[in-house]
Design an enzyme around this catalytic site. Sequence first.
Site, mmCIF file in Angstrom:
data_model
loop_
_atom_site.group_PDB
_atom_site.id
_atom_site.type_symbol
_atom_site.label_atom_id
_atom_site.label_comp_id
_atom_site.label_asym_id
_atom_site.label_seq_id
_atom_site.Cartn_x
_atom_site.Cartn_y
_atom_site.Cartn_z
ATOM 1 N N ASP A 20 0.843 -1.190 0.000
ATOM 2 C CA ASP A 20 0.000 0.000 0.000
ATOM 3 C C ASP A 20 0.884 1.248 0.000
ATOM 4 O O ASP A 20 2.064 1.191 0.369
ATOM 5 C CB ASP A 20 -0.869 -0.036 1.263
ATOM 6 C CG ASP A 20 -1.717 1.210 1.439
ATOM 7 O OD1 ASP A 20 -2.408 1.592 0.484
ATOM 8 O OD2 ASP A 20 -1.677 1.787 2.537
ATOM 9 N N ASP A 78 -0.474 4.959 1.053
ATOM 10 C CA ASP A 78 -0.802 5.938 2.099
ATOM 11 C C ASP A 78 -0.625 5.346 3.496
ATOM 12 O O ASP A 78 -1.259 4.354 3.846
ATOM 13 C CB ASP A 78 -2.233 6.454 1.922
ATOM 14 C CG ASP A 78 -2.430 7.116 0.563
ATOM 15 O OD1 ASP A 78 -1.452 7.641 0.011
ATOM 16 O OD2 ASP A 78 -3.571 7.103 0.061
#
Length: 161
Positions: free
Chosen positions: A13, A15
């Site tokens: 991922d 963020d």
Amino acid sequence: MPKTADKIIIYIDMDDTLCDYRSAFIKAMKESPEIQYPQSILGFFINLLPIIDAISTYQWLASQPLFDVYILTAPSPKNPHSYTEKRLWVEQYLGYDAVERLIISPHKHLNQGDYLIDDKSEGRGQDLFKGKLIHFSHEPFNNWLLVKKYFEDIAQQDSFK
């Protein structure tokens, strides 16, 4: 678990996993409290700073012959700039090769793989992901060095086969 050419598939991922979304959001809220969604401001995503040791760990993972590494990030659907800015961030910090391994989708469970490294355990399909969730910034994966150690151990075990 699904593999490409006997490689372990790892999704990472962006963020609050590769880049520091939370700090930028808090700072933007303090500077402009009248803006309800600071992540919708042009330049928000491109200006995120990397999380400590994220870049070097990504590069290490991507360099290992055992691993097939992708970036899997959810967009901010109401902010079309987020798509472009995330792509530009990846190129700026990880290089063009990583851009070719970038997947932008709000449905993370649709990707087949062995591992998903994500700071959230649900909300974008993380809880439905068929592989193992590495819950970043939570025990026992509090930081990137601990994540790297985990995958070093996997690589070491594989070398004994």
